[in-house]
Design an enzyme around this catalytic site. Structure first.
Site, mmCIF file in Angstrom:
data_model
loop_
_atom_site.group_PDB
_atom_site.id
_atom_site.type_symbol
_atom_site.label_atom_id
_atom_site.label_comp_id
_atom_site.label_asym_id
_atom_site.label_seq_id
_atom_site.Cartn_x
_atom_site.Cartn_y
_atom_site.Cartn_z
ATOM 1 N N CYS A 1 38.183 48.763 39.090
ATOM 2 C CA CYS A 1 37.159 48.247 38.171
ATOM 3 C C CYS A 1 36.143 49.310 37.741
ATOM 4 O O CYS A 1 35.484 49.149 36.719
ATOM 5 C CB CYS A 1 36.435 47.062 38.796
ATOM 6 S SG CYS A 1 37.540 45.695 39.233
ATOM 7 N N HIS B 1 29.744 46.053 35.197
ATOM 8 C CA HIS B 1 31.096 45.518 35.338
ATOM 9 C C HIS B 1 31.023 44.002 35.375
ATOM 10 O O HIS B 1 30.212 43.427 36.096
ATOM 11 C CB HIS B 1 31.729 46.064 36.616
ATOM 12 C CG HIS B 1 32.987 45.376 37.013
ATOM 13 N ND1 HIS B 1 34.008 45.122 36.132
ATOM 14 C CD2 HIS B 1 33.393 44.874 38.221
ATOM 15 C CE1 HIS B 1 34.994 44.502 36.765
ATOM 16 N NE2 HIS B 1 34.639 44.342 38.037
ATOM 17 N N ASN C 1 37.135 38.723 34.835
ATOM 18 C CA ASN C 1 37.119 40.107 35.311
ATOM 19 C C ASN C 1 38.360 40.821 34.784
ATOM 20 O O ASN C 1 39.478 40.526 35.202
ATOM 21 C CB ASN C 1 37.100 40.105 36.846
ATOM 22 C CG ASN C 1 37.013 41.509 37.443
ATOM 23 O OD1 ASN C 1 37.241 42.501 36.763
ATOM 24 N ND2 ASN C 1 36.696 41.589 38.718
#
Length: 325
Positions: free
Chosen positions: A115, A252, A282
């Site tokens: 990520c 993020h 996500n």
């Protein structure tokens, strides 16, 4: 005297057409729209079509970023694709993007920091530019993360989605007394001792299979807020700024609770925090550029703004970069 800066000239993003809602997921696993939205703030996620690969998503985002920058593939000399889900073990997704853009020049490679990949990619491209190895780079975060999911595991399958985002980063020589612009400072971290808190149980060297995502959710959350604020403060210190100077925080897009927790710990008002996780879930390395693209497109981020990008992912890896727009 002049100083070399890496300036963002264009931003672009792409989400696959197929949308998977919480209600649809609730027909597969024991969950509900109310539970998902309450816990993580996600309403839906986009899923790549059959035969649609990470490089395809990356190309679409790249084309939009180049259009926004007013450049063509001929103007690009570096492609970095941050991804955990490349089309193949090799060649890299970046070389496939290069091919699909019709390029026969420059260099292209993938970067794997899960990520945090896009932030790592930005810092890497900035280093290449400042060391005269590139004049104009495409930095792309792209994922088909849905292909790593166990769709019977409600603790993970509700969290992730597919997508891509990209920026065109360009070298500029600015006079020392010129207004600030571009990447000002960055900080990157990792700690492999936490690898088993968020990982995929497969790979070429271990099982010879792709594997599925496994996560210790409470442990990831416990570490996330502290690690996020650490790199944000470090990056601000390097550039001589404080949190109060920030116009925008683009984190993020893991889940709403982590984003809100980090914003609260930093003392940032919610209106300065860009949050798009509800619309695409996500998307790992794609999430920061996706959120950035939305905030640029709707006019929130504008010339002269001070923008902090931040991410944390499996490994653990985490990092931040400060940009004067």
């Amino acid at each position: 005297m002049t100083k070399t800066r890496s300036i963002i000239r264009g931003v672009g993003s792409y989400l696959p057409e197929k949308i998977l809602t919480n209600d649809e997921l609730a027909k597969r696993v024991d969950t509900s729209d109310e539970w998902i939205q309450q816990r993580v703030g996600i309403k839906q996620r986009h899923i790549a079509a059959e035969g649609q690969y990470t490089s395809d998503l990356a190309v679409e985002a790249a084309k939009r970023a180049m259009a926004a920058a007013g450049v063509t593939p001929d103007d690009i000399d570096l492609i970095i694709v941050a991804t955990t889900t490349p089309d193949y073990t090799f060649p890299s997704a970046a070389t496939l993007v290069q091919m699909k853009l019709g390029m026969h020049h420059g260099m292209a490679f993938d970067l794997q920091a899960v990520c945090s990949g896009f932030v790592y990619g930005m810092v890497t491209a900035d280093s290449y530019i400042k060391n005269d190895l590139s004049k104009r780079a495409l930095v792309i975060g792209a994922e088909t993360f849905s292909r790593l999911l166990d769709w019977t595991d409600r603790t993970t399958c509700v969290l992730f989605g597919d997508g891509a985002g990209a920026v065109v980063l360009e070298k500029a020589e600015l006079a020392d007394d010129a207004p600030e612009q571009g990447i000002l400072a960055s900080a990157l971290r990792s700690d492999g001792h936490h690898w088993d808190k968020l990982y995929v149980d497969g790979g070429p060297s271990t099982t010879g299979t792709t594997g599925h995502v496994h996560m210790q959710g409470k442990e990831v959350f416990r570490h996330a807020v502290g690690k996020i604020t650490d790199v944000v403060y470090d990056t601000l210190d390097k550039a001589g700024y404080t949190v109060d100077d920030l116009d925008w925080f683009v984190p993020h897009q893991a889940n709403r609770r982590i984003i809100e927790g980090a914003g609260t710990k930093l003392g940032l008002p919610p209106e300065k925090v860009v949050m798009t996780v509800g619309e695409h879930a996500n998307t790992s390395a794609a999430s920061v550029p996706l959120a950035l693209s939305v905030a640029v497109a709707d006019g929130r981020i504008k010339s002269g703004d001070l923008v902090m990008l931040e991410a944390m992912g499996g490994g653990f890896t985490w990092g931040a970069t400060l940009i004067r727009w």
